[in-house]
Design a protein around this motif. Sequence first.
Motif, PDB file in Angstrom:
ATOM      1  N   ASP A   4      50.214  32.935  45.656  1.00 54.38           N
ATOM      2  CA  ASP A   4      49.154  32.677  46.625  1.00 54.38           C
ATOM      3  C   ASP A   4      48.703  33.964  47.284  1.00 54.38           C
ATOM      4  O   ASP A   4      47.515  34.198  47.510  1.00 54.38           O
ATOM      5  CB  ASP A   4      49.638  31.688  47.698  1.00 54.38           C
ATOM      6  CG  ASP A   4      49.844  30.295  47.126  1.00 54.38           C
ATOM      7  OD1 ASP A   4      49.222  30.018  46.087  1.00 54.38           O
ATOM      8  OD2 ASP A   4      50.623  29.520  47.712  1.00 54.38           O
ATOM      9  N   ALA A   5      49.654  34.848  47.597  1.00 54.50           N
ATOM     10  CA  ALA A   5      49.304  36.134  48.216  1.00 54.50           C
ATOM     11  C   ALA A   5      48.474  36.974  47.268  1.00 54.50           C
ATOM     12  O   ALA A   5      47.536  37.659  47.659  1.00 54.50           O
ATOM     13  CB  ALA A   5      50.575  36.883  48.628  1.00 54.50           C
ATOM     14  N   LEU A   8      44.801  35.847  47.146  1.00 56.06           N
ATOM     15  CA  LEU A   8      43.947  36.227  48.272  1.00 56.06           C
ATOM     16  C   LEU A   8      43.270  37.567  48.044  1.00 56.06           C
ATOM     17  O   LEU A   8      42.247  37.859  48.640  1.00 56.06           O
ATOM     18  CB  LEU A   8      44.773  36.271  49.564  1.00 56.06           C
ATOM     19  CG  LEU A   8      45.278  34.926  50.077  1.00 56.06           C
ATOM     20  CD1 LEU A   8      46.132  35.127  51.323  1.00 56.06           C
ATOM     21  CD2 LEU A   8      44.119  34.000  50.401  1.00 56.06           C
ATOM     22  N   THR A   9      43.863  38.420  47.210  1.00 55.90           N
ATOM     23  CA  THR A   9      43.298  39.755  46.991  1.00 55.90           C
ATOM     24  C   THR A   9      42.404  39.809  45.759  1.00 55.90           C
ATOM     25  O   THR A   9      41.757  40.820  45.518  1.00 55.90           O
ATOM     26  CB  THR A   9      44.429  40.785  46.826  1.00 55.90           C
ATOM     27  OG1 THR A   9      45.167  40.487  45.633  1.00 55.90           O
ATOM     28  CG2 THR A   9      45.352  40.760  48.037  1.00 55.90           C
ATOM     29  N   GLU A  11      39.267  38.888  43.178  1.00 50.62           N
ATOM     30  CA  GLU A  11      37.865  38.502  43.215  1.00 50.62           C
ATOM     31  C   GLU A  11      37.550  37.599  42.028  1.00 50.62           C
ATOM     32  O   GLU A  11      38.047  37.819  40.921  1.00 50.62           O
ATOM     33  CB  GLU A  11      36.962  39.737  43.164  1.00 50.62           C
ATOM     34  CG  GLU A  11      37.091  40.644  44.383  1.00 50.62           C
ATOM     35  CD  GLU A  11      36.223  41.871  44.261  1.00 50.62           C
ATOM     36  OE1 GLU A  11      35.790  42.394  45.304  1.00 50.62           O
ATOM     37  OE2 GLU A  11      35.970  42.324  43.123  1.00 50.62           O
ATOM     38  N   ARG A 114      35.590  36.628  47.137  1.00 56.32           N
ATOM     39  CA  ARG A 114      36.992  36.525  47.554  1.00 56.32           C
ATOM     40  C   ARG A 114      37.196  35.233  48.333  1.00 56.32           C
ATOM     41  O   ARG A 114      36.399  34.908  49.208  1.00 56.32           O
ATOM     42  CB  ARG A 114      37.390  37.715  48.433  1.00 56.32           C
ATOM     43  CG  ARG A 114      37.421  39.050  47.703  1.00 56.32           C
ATOM     44  CD  ARG A 114      37.842  40.175  48.637  1.00 56.32           C
ATOM     45  NE  ARG A 114      37.810  41.465  47.981  1.00 56.32           N
ATOM     46  CZ  ARG A 114      38.828  41.990  47.287  1.00 56.32           C
ATOM     47  NH1 ARG A 114      39.967  41.310  47.186  1.00 56.32           N
ATOM     48  NH2 ARG A 114      38.723  43.168  46.709  1.00 56.32           N
ATOM     49  N   HIS A 115      38.291  34.543  48.031  1.00 52.98           N
ATOM     50  CA  HIS A 115      38.642  33.304  48.713  1.00 52.98           C
ATOM     51  C   HIS A 115      39.872  33.543  49.584  1.00 52.98           C
ATOM     52  O   HIS A 115      40.805  34.250  49.190  1.00 52.98           O
ATOM     53  CB  HIS A 115      38.974  32.201  47.688  1.00 52.98           C
ATOM     54  CG  HIS A 115      37.792  31.719  46.911  1.00 52.98           C
ATOM     55  ND1 HIS A 115      37.207  30.483  47.122  1.00 52.98           N
ATOM     56  CD2 HIS A 115      37.064  32.306  45.917  1.00 52.98           C
ATOM     57  CE1 HIS A 115      36.192  30.322  46.289  1.00 52.98           C
ATOM     58  NE2 HIS A 115      36.086  31.415  45.540  1.00 52.98           N
ATOM     59  N   ASP A 116      39.864  32.943  50.772  1.00 50.27           N
ATOM     60  CA  ASP A 116      41.071  32.910  51.596  1.00 50.27           C
ATOM     61  C   ASP A 116      41.138  31.547  52.268  1.00 50.27           C
ATOM     62  O   ASP A 116      40.314  30.662  51.995  1.00 50.27           O
ATOM     63  CB  ASP A 116      41.104  34.060  52.617  1.00 50.27           C
ATOM     64  CG  ASP A 116      39.911  34.068  53.552  1.00 50.27           C
ATOM     65  OD1 ASP A 116      39.379  32.967  53.856  1.00 50.27           O
ATOM     66  OD2 ASP A 116      39.479  35.153  53.993  1.00 50.27           O
ATOM     67  N   GLU A 117      42.120  31.375  53.150  1.00 42.44           N
ATOM     68  CA  GLU A 117      42.308  30.056  53.762  1.00 42.44           C
ATOM     69  C   GLU A 117      41.163  29.665  54.678  1.00 42.44           C
ATOM     70  O   GLU A 117      41.043  28.501  55.076  1.00 42.44           O
ATOM     71  CB  GLU A 117      43.635  30.007  54.535  1.00 42.44           C
ATOM     72  CG  GLU A 117      43.704  30.937  55.724  1.00 42.44           C
ATOM     73  CD  GLU A 117      44.118  32.351  55.366  1.00 42.44           C
ATOM     74  OE1 GLU A 117      44.375  33.142  56.298  1.00 42.44           O
ATOM     75  OE2 GLU A 117      44.192  32.668  54.161  1.00 42.44           O
ATOM     76  N   ARG A 118      40.290  30.604  55.044  1.00 43.15           N
ATOM     77  CA  ARG A 118      39.175  30.303  55.952  1.00 43.15           C
ATOM     78  C   ARG A 118      37.832  30.167  55.233  1.00 43.15           C
ATOM     79  O   ARG A 118      36.845  29.796  55.849  1.00 43.15           O
ATOM     80  CB  ARG A 118      39.066  31.382  57.029  1.00 43.15           C
ATOM     81  CG  ARG A 118      40.268  31.437  57.962  1.00 43.15           C
ATOM     82  CD  ARG A 118      40.114  32.523  59.007  1.00 43.15           C
ATOM     83  NE  ARG A 118      41.237  32.559  59.913  1.00 43.15           N
ATOM     84  CZ  ARG A 118      42.386  33.190  59.680  1.00 43.15           C
ATOM     85  NH1 ARG A 118      42.546  33.845  58.524  1.00 43.15           N
ATOM     86  NH2 ARG A 118      43.366  33.175  60.561  1.00 43.15           N
ATOM     87  N   SER A 121      34.097  35.288  51.052  1.00 45.44           N
ATOM     88  CA  SER A 121      33.449  36.490  51.567  1.00 45.44           C
ATOM     89  C   SER A 121      33.132  37.412  50.401  1.00 45.44           C
ATOM     90  O   SER A 121      33.588  37.211  49.276  1.00 45.44           O
ATOM     91  CB  SER A 121      34.345  37.210  52.585  1.00 45.44           C
ATOM     92  OG  SER A 121      35.552  37.638  51.964  1.00 45.44           O
TER      93      SER A 121
END
Length: 283
Positions: A4-5, A8-9, A11, A114-118, A121
């Motif tokens: 998962d980490a 997050l980085t 693309e 880029r995807h993250d929990e929020r 972007s």
Amino acid sequence: MNHDATGLTEEHYELVISVDARRSGQYDDVDKQRMRARIYRVLETAFAHAAVARDALHLEDRGDGVLVAVQGRIAASRMLGLWLVEVHEKLRDENRGLRVPLGLRIGMHVGPVRHDERGISGRAVDLACRLADSAPARRLLDAEGADLVLVTSSSLYEDVVSSGGKFIEPERHTAARLGLKEGEVTAWFHLPGRPAPQLPADPPADPPADPPADPPAEAPAPGNERTDAVQKVDDVPSEASPSEAPRTQYTVQGDMSEHRGNVYHDRVHIGRVTDRDADRGRG
């Protein structure tokens, strides 16, 4: 290893779609809820009819619109063709009988996301949002009385739209240069179901403000009218020629007369005539 980490980085190359409602600020609280419900009905119906699975989409609510990222396994040509047709048809259906029809501006661009929990972007997200919110898109929607305007990036047009395809008509798109925060870009504008649009001209710039007018000169008090002009110091030649007589400057607040080299053979009165002078002349 924490996958998962790592995710997050990373693309992902995805199609970004920014959907904005026209004049959303003019809706009151009740009507805004109805407007939002219409937007979601339009989009979800179009996704279903275009066979775009829900797990291939990332949707973010934007209050007066929706931000969408479509995974690369869904062809961009399907979104620019069949999906856009379904959006337009469902939007027209929703607008039947409405006093204020819902108008949508859609910006599209493909790029790294880029995807993250929020949410999502990246520059691709920024550009899609800028295209949908651009001034030419707003003016075009109003000038043509249209329900929907699509604005695609230059790269998306060149890679997908220009080749045509099912429900994709490149000849019905018009290019224009946009000045964005990131610099100038080329964008392509399309009104579904209509010929290539003629983009409205930019509104004229405001004319420069006139310089403030000089305040009116104060009128002299009665009895202090000036009777002679005063020559400014900087108007006097700094070096007078020998043949010129020296100039004299005066500042006069009342009556003044200057006489040089005159010969008088009778009684002469110079200046204003008063009652006392008149009595003297009769005596």
